[in-house]
Enzyme design. Structure first.
Site, PDB file in Angstrom:
ATOM      1  CB  ILE A  18     -30.468   1.263  75.327  1.00  0.00           C
ATOM      2  CG1 ILE A  18     -31.393   0.043  75.261  1.00  0.00           C
ATOM      3  CG2 ILE A  18     -29.851   1.388  76.707  1.00  0.00           C
ATOM      4  CD1 ILE A  18     -30.686  -1.268  75.548  1.00  0.00           C
ATOM      5  CG  ASP A 144     -34.652  -3.592  59.477  1.00  0.00           C
ATOM      6  OD1 ASP A 144     -34.051  -3.035  58.526  1.00  0.00           O
ATOM      7  OD2 ASP A 144     -35.019  -2.995  60.498  1.00  0.00           O
TER       8      ASP A 144
END
Length: 314
Positions: A18, A144
């Site tokens: 994924i 991030d």
């Protein structure tokens, strides 16, 4: 799917890949120990030392496991950690998380232009800042934050993912050398200046603006530009900052004030997560959203969340 099984993941049945990134691969898998429930498995390669796995990596992972005791509603659950010695110079680390099938980017795509309604934006931002405040209170800098690292359940509950691993990743490659999107990265990171928790607040500001629309906000003042960084101020073409209400006409005064405080160029003057949660933007909804930070289980994203009457795509 890989053609062989690592020794450490024999209990998990991998179904599909994924996600692929600079730091590793993420798999959707079944956990047979929990009635075949879905999990997300992140595999990371870590360069070995003569003593084995680097102690800094061990400390970071132990901290992530410790956070699981709090069961914070806006933090993705870390269910399991395993590792295997692949070679004398490499360790394979496997982190098992709860599975959530959409990130914030996908969530926003399901709501057609012009986007989410003001109350839904407020709810998402409160959840986002709650999660970031929790991380910062435990001395974790995400580094991030972007829509792809923010998960949203079908009931509208927001959860931060992929946090606290920057120093683990650093054993494989320097953070600054990885080619990733810079849209949400704070100026001090791009300029390779020193940075800490304010980098996450800049990212929250970028995400906040994206909940309304996407636009550049102009160049900061020269006196705010740090010294001895990789890019001097005059590397950029002069572009005066634009008023936020010109870029986002529908933004109200409290939302604009919070956004401006999140996007202050000087990190020392940028608002903290803790102070953001006390901002007047949340004054009316704070208590009700804290006690019910997601939509009811019987609800999912529908046209009432959007600012138009266009049906939501599925």
């Amino acid at each position: 799917m890989t053609s062989h099984k690592e020794k450490y993941d024999h209990n998990y049945e991998e179904i599909d890949v994924i996600g692929n990134g600079a730091y590793g691969t993420v798999f959707k898998a079944k956990d047979p120990r929990n009635e075949g429930s879905w999990v997300a498995i992140k595999r990371i390669k870590i360069q070995n030392t003569e003593e084995g796995m680097p102690m800094s990596a061990i400390r970071e992972i132990a901290l992530l496991k410790q956070l699981e005791n709090y069961e914070h509603p806006n933090i993705v659950r870390l269910l399991d950690v395993r590792h295997a010695q692949q070679s004398p110079t490499e360790i394979r680390l496997m982190l098992v998380f709860e599975y959530i099938d959409q990130d914030l980017s996908t969530y926003l795509q399901r709501c057609p232009s012009p986007g989410l309604g003001p109350e839904r934006i407020r709810d998402l931002m409160l959840q986002l800042l709650n999660g970031v405040d929790f991380l910062h209170a435990h001395r974790i800098v995400h580094r991030d934050l972007k829509p792809q690292n923010i998960l949203v359940t079908s009931q509208g509950q927001l959860k931060l993912a992929d946090f606290g691993l920057a120093r683990v990743y650093a054993f494989q490659m320097a953070l600054t050398s990885v080619v990733v999107t810079l849209w949400y990265r704070a100026p001090e990171v791009i300029l390779q200046d020193t940075y800490a928790t304010p980098v996450d607040m800049w990212s929250c500001g970028c995400i906040f603006a994206e909940l309304f629309n996407r636009s550049a906000l102009g160049l900061p003042r020269e006196q705010d530009w740090p010294e001895n960084v990789t890019l001097p101020y005059h590397s950029f073409k002069a572009k005066p900052p634009q008023p936020i209400n010109h870029l986002i006409p529908e933004i109200d005064s409290d939302a604009r004030d919070l956004l401006e405080k999140l996007l202050i160029f000087n990190p020392h003057n940028r608002i903290t997560a803790h102070d953001s949660l006390q901002h007047p933007y949340f004054k009316d909804e704070l208590e009700s959203i804290r006690t019910s930070s997601s939509l009811s289980e019987s609800e999912s994203l529908d046209t009432s969340d959007c600012r138009s009457d266009t049906p939501v795509s599925k």
